[in-house]
Design a protein around this motif. Structure first.
Motif, PDB file in Angstrom:
ATOM      1  N   SER A 204       0.803  -1.222   0.000  1.00 50.04           N
ATOM      2  CA  SER A 204       0.000   0.000   0.000  1.00 50.04           C
ATOM      3  C   SER A 204       0.839   1.277   0.000  1.00 50.04           C
ATOM      4  CB  SER A 204      -0.922   0.011   1.218  1.00 50.04           C
ATOM      5  OG  SER A 204      -0.166   0.173   2.408  1.00 50.04           O
ATOM      6  N   GLY A 205       2.061   1.161   0.523  1.00 51.82           N
ATOM      7  CA  GLY A 205       2.890   2.357   0.665  1.00 51.82           C
ATOM      8  C   GLY A 205       2.584   3.160   1.904  1.00 51.82           C
ATOM      9  N   HIS A 206       1.673   2.659   2.746  1.00 50.06           N
ATOM     10  CA  HIS A 206       1.296   3.356   3.970  1.00 50.06           C
ATOM     11  C   HIS A 206       1.762   2.545   5.182  1.00 50.06           C
ATOM     12  CE1 HIS A 206      -1.065   6.127   1.629  1.00 50.06           C
ATOM     13  NE2 HIS A 206      -1.761   5.135   1.100  1.00 50.06           N
ATOM     14  N   VAL A 207       2.523   3.178   6.047  1.00 50.56           N
ATOM     15  CA  VAL A 207       3.055   2.497   7.228  1.00 50.56           C
ATOM     16  C   VAL A 207       1.914   2.014   8.104  1.00 50.56           C
ATOM     17  CG1 VAL A 207       4.460   2.773   9.301  1.00 50.56           C
ATOM     18  CG2 VAL A 207       5.172   3.856   7.163  1.00 50.56           C
ATOM     19  N   ASP A 208       2.056   0.808   8.594  1.00 47.22           N
ATOM     20  CA  ASP A 208       1.126   0.205   9.546  1.00 47.22           C
ATOM     21  C   ASP A 208      -0.208  -0.211   8.937  1.00 47.22           C
ATOM     22  OD1 ASP A 208       2.917   0.338  11.640  1.00 47.22           O
ATOM     23  OD2 ASP A 208       2.227   2.311  12.288  1.00 47.22           O
ATOM     24  N   ASP A 209      -0.329  -0.208   7.606  1.00 44.74           N
ATOM     25  CA  ASP A 209      -1.513  -0.813   6.999  1.00 44.74           C
ATOM     26  C   ASP A 209      -1.500  -2.312   7.297  1.00 44.74           C
ATOM     27  OD1 ASP A 209      -2.740   1.365   5.988  1.00 44.74           O
ATOM     28  OD2 ASP A 209      -2.338   0.945   3.882  1.00 44.74           O
ATOM     29  N   LEU A 210      -2.692  -2.895   7.431  1.00 47.68           N
ATOM     30  CA  LEU A 210      -2.782  -4.339   7.646  1.00 47.68           C
ATOM     31  C   LEU A 210      -3.861  -4.894   6.728  1.00 47.68           C
ATOM     32  CD1 LEU A 210      -1.778  -6.821   9.140  1.00 47.68           C
ATOM     33  CD2 LEU A 210      -3.542  -6.417  10.867  1.00 47.68           C
ATOM     34  N   LEU A 211      -3.431  -5.410   5.584  1.00 46.96           N
ATOM     35  CA  LEU A 211      -4.347  -6.051   4.652  1.00 46.96           C
ATOM     36  C   LEU A 211      -4.587  -7.484   5.094  1.00 46.96           C
ATOM     37  CD1 LEU A 211      -2.729  -4.859   1.294  1.00 46.96           C
ATOM     38  CD2 LEU A 211      -4.564  -3.753   2.589  1.00 46.96           C
ATOM     39  N   SER A 212      -5.796  -7.985   4.905  1.00 49.26           N
ATOM     40  CA  SER A 212      -6.078  -9.373   5.242  1.00 49.26           C
ATOM     41  C   SER A 212      -5.329 -10.297   4.287  1.00 49.26           C
ATOM     42  CB  SER A 212      -7.581  -9.646   5.162  1.00 49.26           C
ATOM     43  OG  SER A 212      -8.010  -9.639   3.810  1.00 49.26           O
ATOM     44  N   VAL A 213      -5.116 -11.523   4.722  1.00 47.93           N
ATOM     45  CA  VAL A 213      -4.452 -12.507   3.863  1.00 47.93           C
ATOM     46  C   VAL A 213      -5.293 -12.746   2.615  1.00 47.93           C
ATOM     47  CG1 VAL A 213      -3.679 -14.907   3.699  1.00 47.93           C
ATOM     48  CG2 VAL A 213      -3.211 -13.588   5.764  1.00 47.93           C
ATOM     49  N   ASP A 214      -6.620 -12.776   2.763  1.00 49.28           N
ATOM     50  CA  ASP A 214      -7.493 -12.959   1.604  1.00 49.28           C
ATOM     51  C   ASP A 214      -7.319 -11.819   0.599  1.00 49.28           C
ATOM     52  OD1 ASP A 214      -8.533 -15.344   2.450  1.00 49.28           O
ATOM     53  OD2 ASP A 214     -10.347 -14.477   3.325  1.00 49.28           O
ATOM     54  N   THR A 215      -7.170 -10.583   1.100  1.00 54.61           N
ATOM     55  CA  THR A 215      -6.971  -9.445   0.210  1.00 54.61           C
ATOM     56  C   THR A 215      -5.653  -9.562  -0.534  1.00 54.61           C
ATOM     57  OG1 THR A 215      -8.303  -7.958   1.585  1.00 54.61           O
ATOM     58  CG2 THR A 215      -6.703  -6.937   0.117  1.00 54.61           C
ATOM     59  N   ILE A 216      -4.588  -9.905   0.185  1.00 56.76           N
ATOM     60  CA  ILE A 216      -3.271 -10.054  -0.450  1.00 56.76           C
ATOM     61  C   ILE A 216      -3.314 -11.174  -1.490  1.00 56.76           C
ATOM     62  CG2 ILE A 216      -0.838 -10.578  -0.063  1.00 56.76           C
ATOM     63  CD1 ILE A 216      -1.215  -9.427   2.788  1.00 56.76           C
ATOM     64  N   ARG A 217      -3.960 -12.271  -1.135  1.00 52.19           N
ATOM     65  CA  ARG A 217      -4.052 -13.398  -2.064  1.00 52.19           C
ATOM     66  C   ARG A 217      -4.848 -13.010  -3.307  1.00 52.19           C
ATOM     67  NH1 ARG A 217      -6.199 -18.437   0.865  1.00 52.19           N
ATOM     68  NH2 ARG A 217      -8.101 -17.199   0.759  1.00 52.19           N
ATOM     69  N   GLY A 218      -5.924 -12.229  -3.121  1.00 50.86           N
ATOM     70  CA  GLY A 218      -6.706 -11.768  -4.259  1.00 50.86           C
ATOM     71  C   GLY A 218      -5.902 -10.885  -5.195  1.00 50.86           C
ATOM     72  N   LEU A 219      -5.061 -10.029  -4.626  1.00 47.29           N
ATOM     73  CA  LEU A 219      -4.201  -9.178  -5.444  1.00 47.29           C
ATOM     74  C   LEU A 219      -3.190 -10.010  -6.222  1.00 47.29           C
ATOM     75  CD1 LEU A 219      -3.625  -6.297  -2.870  1.00 47.29           C
ATOM     76  CD2 LEU A 219      -4.860  -6.110  -5.044  1.00 47.29           C
ATOM     77  N   LEU A 220      -2.696 -11.078  -5.603  1.00 45.98           N
ATOM     78  CA  LEU A 220      -1.781 -11.974  -6.308  1.00 45.98           C
ATOM     79  C   LEU A 220      -2.474 -12.644  -7.488  1.00 45.98           C
ATOM     80  CD1 LEU A 220       0.050 -13.708  -3.311  1.00 45.98           C
ATOM     81  CD2 LEU A 220       1.086 -12.139  -4.966  1.00 45.98           C
ATOM     82  N   VAL A 221      -3.702 -13.085  -7.268  1.00 41.52           N
ATOM     83  CA  VAL A 221      -4.467 -13.739  -8.331  1.00 41.52           C
ATOM     84  C   VAL A 221      -4.680 -12.785  -9.502  1.00 41.52           C
ATOM     85  CG1 VAL A 221      -6.728 -14.697  -8.917  1.00 41.52           C
ATOM     86  CG2 VAL A 221      -5.588 -15.410  -6.810  1.00 41.52           C
ATOM     87  N   ARG A 222      -4.833 -11.491  -9.192  1.00 39.21           N
ATOM     88  CA  ARG A 222      -5.045 -10.486 -10.244  1.00 39.21           C
ATOM     89  C   ARG A 222      -3.728  -9.969 -10.828  1.00 39.21           C
ATOM     90  NH1 ARG A 222      -9.124  -9.022  -6.536  1.00 39.21           N
ATOM     91  NH2 ARG A 222      -7.993  -7.207  -5.723  1.00 39.21           N
ATOM     92  N   ASP A 223      -2.632 -10.634 -10.466  1.00 37.85           N
ATOM     93  CA  ASP A 223      -1.302 -10.291 -10.996  1.00 37.85           C
ATOM     94  C   ASP A 223      -0.909  -8.851 -10.703  1.00 37.85           C
ATOM     95  OD1 ASP A 223      -0.770 -12.840 -12.098  1.00 37.85           O
ATOM     96  OD2 ASP A 223      -1.925 -12.360 -13.895  1.00 37.85           O
ATOM     97  N   ASP A 224      -1.252  -8.367  -9.514  1.00 35.45           N
ATOM     98  CA  ASP A 224      -0.832  -7.036  -9.117  1.00 35.45           C
ATOM     99  C   ASP A 224       0.679  -7.040  -8.884  1.00 35.45           C
ATOM    100  OD1 ASP A 224      -1.673  -4.254  -7.947  1.00 35.45           O
ATOM    101  OD2 ASP A 224      -0.341  -5.125  -6.447  1.00 35.45           O
ATOM    102  N   GLY A 225       1.385  -6.182  -9.628  1.00 36.53           N
ATOM    103  CA  GLY A 225       2.843  -6.210  -9.603  1.00 36.53           C
ATOM    104  C   GLY A 225       3.432  -5.878  -8.252  1.00 36.53           C
ATOM    105  N   ALA A 226       2.913  -4.844  -7.587  1.00 36.35           N
ATOM    106  CA  ALA A 226       3.449  -4.440  -6.290  1.00 36.35           C
ATOM    107  C   ALA A 226       3.263  -5.538  -5.255  1.00 36.35           C
ATOM    108  CB  ALA A 226       2.766  -3.149  -5.825  1.00 36.35           C
ATOM    109  N   THR A 227       2.129  -6.230  -5.338  1.00 39.64           N
ATOM    110  CA  THR A 227       1.868  -7.312  -4.390  1.00 39.64           C
ATOM    111  C   THR A 227       2.827  -8.470  -4.619  1.00 39.64           C
ATOM    112  OG1 THR A 227      -0.466  -6.698  -4.282  1.00 39.64           O
ATOM    113  CG2 THR A 227       0.118  -8.918  -3.541  1.00 39.64           C
ATOM    114  N   ALA A 228       3.008  -8.851  -5.872  1.00 42.36           N
ATOM    115  CA  ALA A 228       3.919  -9.963  -6.180  1.00 42.36           C
ATOM    116  C   ALA A 228       5.331  -9.654  -5.703  1.00 42.36           C
ATOM    117  CB  ALA A 228       3.908 -10.246  -7.677  1.00 42.36           C
TER     118      ALA A 228
END
Length: 212
Positions: free
Chosen positions: A94-118
């Motif tokens: 996210s670029g924001h300190v102390d953000d906490l994305l759920s594992v499901d959210t991170i996994r969804g971003l991976l599935v969508r081939d989000d470059g920053a997440t990968a």
């Protein structure tokens, strides 16, 4: 009530679950490495949970991987948790300190081939490989078990760790210890709590931190 209550760290009991309900012959030592918001380990040595002098053994998430590295939740800089933990991955995405994305959210971003997440997840995986290497050289374990929510991120995290580890093994000419995912998955801590009761009943003199 005469009912006794036992209190123990979540990843310690997860290690006990792998040990008490595993198939023979059981590896020794056995290290359970839990990956979530925090990073920690449970260690079984010679059929008993290894706790250390004050019960803090296994706090590997607060071992230092980089001098003057990113700030950790414990107040120190450069801890393993600040590179591998869920909050660290979230912050880099996210670029924001102390953000906490759920594992499901991170996994969804991976599935969508989000470059920053990968990139963020693979970076965490490489540091995970460094941490596992340190556990390998510290304990010479018969088995390292990986568990916790972040394991659900799958190959982007775990393959990066394994590639890093293979490099270390190749450099020193040694074979890696057995590394596997937790037998009981998301139920590891709950089943470990049952294993804790069994462990204390069978080894009452070896367990020092039960609360009557």
């Amino acid at each position: 009530s005469d009912l006794r209550t036992l209190v123990q760290n979540d990843y310690d009991v997860a290690a006990l679950g792998e040990h008490e309900f595993g198939e023979a012959p059981l590896p020794d030592p056995l290290v359970y490495l839990g990956l979530g918001v925090g990073v920690g380990a449970g260690v079984i040595v010679r059929d008993s949970l290894f706790l250390g002098t004050e019960g803090f053994a296994g706090e590997v998430g607060h071992s230092i991987l980089q001098l003057d590295g990113p700030q950790c939740s414990c107040g120190r800089k450069g801890c393993a948790e600040a590179f591998i933990g869920q909050r660290a991955i979230s912050t880099r995405i996210s670029g924001h300190v102390d953000d906490l994305l759920s594992v499901d959210t991170i996994r969804g971003l991976l599935v969508r081939d989000d470059g920053a997440t990968a990139l963020s997840v693979r970076r965490a995986g490489r540091y995970l490989g460094v941490l596992i290497q340190n556990l390998w050289t510290s304990f010479n374990p018969g088995r390292i078990v990986l568990g916790g929510p972040l394991c659900e991120l799958g190959p982007p995290l775990l393959d990066a760790a394994h590639t890093c580890l293979e490099g270390y093994a190749r450099d020193c000419g040694l074979q890696l210890p057995e590394i596997r995912l937790a037998r009981f998955g998301s139920r590891s801590v709950a089943i470990g709590a049952a294993a804790l009761v069994k462990h204390v009943l069978l080894r009452p003199l070896a367990f020092r931190f039960g609360v009557p």
